[in-house]
Design a protein around this motif. Sequence first.
Motif, PDB file in Angstrom:
ATOM      1  N   GLN A  39       0.839  -1.186   0.000  1.00  8.30           N
ATOM      2  CA  GLN A  39       0.000   0.000   0.000  1.00  8.30           C
ATOM      3  C   GLN A  39       0.879   1.242   0.000  1.00  8.30           C
ATOM      4  OE1 GLN A  39      -2.885   0.247   3.202  1.00  8.30           O
ATOM      5  NE2 GLN A  39      -4.176   1.610   1.994  1.00  8.30           N
ATOM      6  N   ALA A  40       0.747   2.010  -1.062  1.00  9.97           N
ATOM      7  CA  ALA A  40       1.476   3.275  -1.167  1.00  9.97           C
ATOM      8  C   ALA A  40       0.589   4.386  -0.606  1.00  9.97           C
ATOM      9  CB  ALA A  40       1.833   3.549  -2.618  1.00  9.97           C
ATOM     10  N   PRO A  41       1.178   5.499  -0.195  1.00 11.82           N
ATOM     11  CA  PRO A  41       0.376   6.595   0.362  1.00 11.82           C
ATOM     12  C   PRO A  41      -0.712   7.049  -0.607  1.00 11.82           C
ATOM     13  CG  PRO A  41       2.700   6.974   0.770  1.00 11.82           C
ATOM     14  CD  PRO A  41       2.621   5.783  -0.134  1.00 11.82           C
ATOM     15  N   GLY A  42      -1.922   7.141  -0.098  1.00  6.13           N
ATOM     16  CA  GLY A  42      -3.038   7.606  -0.904  1.00  6.13           C
ATOM     17  C   GLY A  42      -3.612   6.579  -1.855  1.00  6.13           C
ATOM     18  N   LYS A  43      -3.101   5.372  -1.806  1.00  8.86           N
ATOM     19  CA  LYS A  43      -3.585   4.324  -2.706  1.00  8.86           C
ATOM     20  C   LYS A  43      -4.186   3.172  -1.919  1.00  8.86           C
ATOM     21  CE  LYS A  43      -0.495   5.314  -6.556  1.00  8.86           C
ATOM     22  NZ  LYS A  43       0.434   4.733  -7.566  1.00  8.86           N
ATOM     23  N   GLU A  44      -4.937   2.351  -2.616  1.00  6.73           N
ATOM     24  CA  GLU A  44      -5.541   1.192  -1.980  1.00  6.73           C
ATOM     25  C   GLU A  44      -4.501   0.078  -1.800  1.00  6.73           C
ATOM     26  OE1 GLU A  44     -10.153   1.650  -3.558  1.00  6.73           O
ATOM     27  OE2 GLU A  44      -8.961  -0.082  -4.113  1.00  6.73           O
ATOM     28  N   ARG A  45      -4.805  -0.802  -0.885  1.00  2.00           N
ATOM     29  CA  ARG A  45      -3.939  -1.948  -0.650  1.00  2.00           C
ATOM     30  C   ARG A  45      -4.062  -2.898  -1.841  1.00  2.00           C
ATOM     31  NH1 ARG A  45      -3.622  -3.982   5.454  1.00  2.00           N
ATOM     32  NH2 ARG A  45      -3.304  -1.724   5.586  1.00  2.00           N
ATOM     33  N   GLU A  46      -2.932  -3.304  -2.399  1.00  2.00           N
ATOM     34  CA  GLU A  46      -2.918  -4.130  -3.604  1.00  2.00           C
ATOM     35  C   GLU A  46      -2.253  -5.475  -3.356  1.00  2.00           C
ATOM     36  OE1 GLU A  46      -2.609  -0.816  -7.177  1.00  2.00           O
ATOM     37  OE2 GLU A  46      -0.780  -1.752  -6.435  1.00  2.00           O
TER      38      GLU A  46
END
Length: 122
Positions: A39-46
């Motif tokens: 999970q990158a900042p501002g993104k959904e968990r992938e």
Amino acid sequence: QVQLVESGGGLVQAGGSLRLSCAASGRTSNTYAMGWFHQAPGKEREFVGGISRSGITYIPDSLKGRFTISRDNAKNVVYLQMNSLKPEDTAVYYCAARSGFYSISPREYDYWGEGTQVTVSK
């Protein structure tokens, strides 16, 4: 109850490698399917990869060839080997456990670790 603890993250230059570990403890922890997510900042968990109890693995096509997943049931540890790292791989990496088979959906997992930060510099 299963407890998961990730380790092995850090700062690496682009093109480098890291091996993340996920140590599982608790009753019958080695009978769970495991998944890795980032999970990158501002993104959904992938979803990054999954491994079944018997060792069947799945890595998404976008990561295949660079990432591999394995497990040592005797040690209750799951590994994520990451090679040829890119700046876009920068994220917090989590391992997760679920009964049954692995899933690409984070909602399907019952237990999560706290995560380990991976930062890839240019």
